[in-house]
Design an enzyme around this catalytic site. Structure first.
Site, PDB file in Angstrom:
ATOM      1  N   SER A  82       0.822  -1.033  -0.093  1.00 32.21           N
ATOM      2  CA  SER A  82      -0.003   0.073   0.008  1.00 32.21           C
ATOM      3  C   SER A  82       1.091   1.200  -0.025  1.00 32.21           C
ATOM      4  CB  SER A  82      -0.760   0.103   1.179  1.00 32.21           C
ATOM      5  OG  SER A  82      -1.536  -1.151   1.268  1.00 32.21           O
ATOM      6  N   CYS A  83       0.302   2.222  -0.788  1.00 30.75           N
ATOM      7  CA  CYS A  83       1.094   3.470  -0.570  1.00 30.75           C
ATOM      8  C   CYS A  83       0.241   4.593  -0.628  1.00 30.75           C
ATOM      9  CB  CYS A  83       2.104   3.585  -1.990  1.00 30.75           C
ATOM     10  SG  CYS A  83       2.995   5.104  -2.012  1.00 30.75           S
ATOM     11  N   VAL A  84       0.348   5.496   0.499  1.00 31.41           N
ATOM     12  CA  VAL A  84      -0.606   6.567   0.566  1.00 31.41           C
ATOM     13  C   VAL A  84      -0.120   7.988   1.002  1.00 31.41           C
ATOM     14  CG1 VAL A  84      -2.765   4.766   1.212  1.00 31.41           C
ATOM     15  CG2 VAL A  84      -1.133   6.087   3.019  1.00 31.41           C
TER      16      VAL A  84
END
Length: 125
Positions: free
Chosen positions: A104-106
């Site tokens: 995940s990359c936020v």
């Protein structure tokens, strides 16, 4: 299940009431790693250098736990600016060249110490 705390001088010490990592069963959970050089205490701000430092900190914790980046099954990346996504991928990809983990990359509103990136992983032993 028994919990084992991971602590290494090869990664920055915790800046709050948490552990660098925890082993539970066959899994290792790292806390989010800011791009702080554990020797100098310098917080890296260039996104490529910062990504490398955060990954090196994660790697050190995993090695202390008796595992490695090859056993990472999930990564979470928190960015100050999602416009840095391509630069992060460029560096991150050098650590996972085959069979990369789920990820995940936020973008987040703010990170501790106003860091540009924070990375945490889950790995198997």
């Amino acid at each position: 299940m028994k919990r084992e705390v991971i602590n290494t001088k090869n990664a920055p010490g915790a800046i709050g009431p948490y552990s660098q990592g925890i082993i539970v069963g066959d899994f290792v959970y790292t806390s989010g790693q800011l791009p702080i050089n554990p020797v100098t205490g310098v917080l890296e701000t260039d996104i490529k250098v910062a990504t490398k430092q955060s990954m090196e900190n994660v790697k050190a914790i995993l090695e202390e736990a008796g595992t490695s980046l090859e056993n990472v099954v999930k990564t979470s990346i928190f960015l100050k600016d999602l416009n840095d996504f391509a630069a992060v991928n460029e560096v991150y990809g050098t650590y996972f060249t085959e069979n990369p983990p789920a990820r995940s990359c936020v973008q987040v509103a703010k990170l501790p110490k106003d860091a540009v990136i924070e990375i945490e992983v889950i790995a198997t032993k």
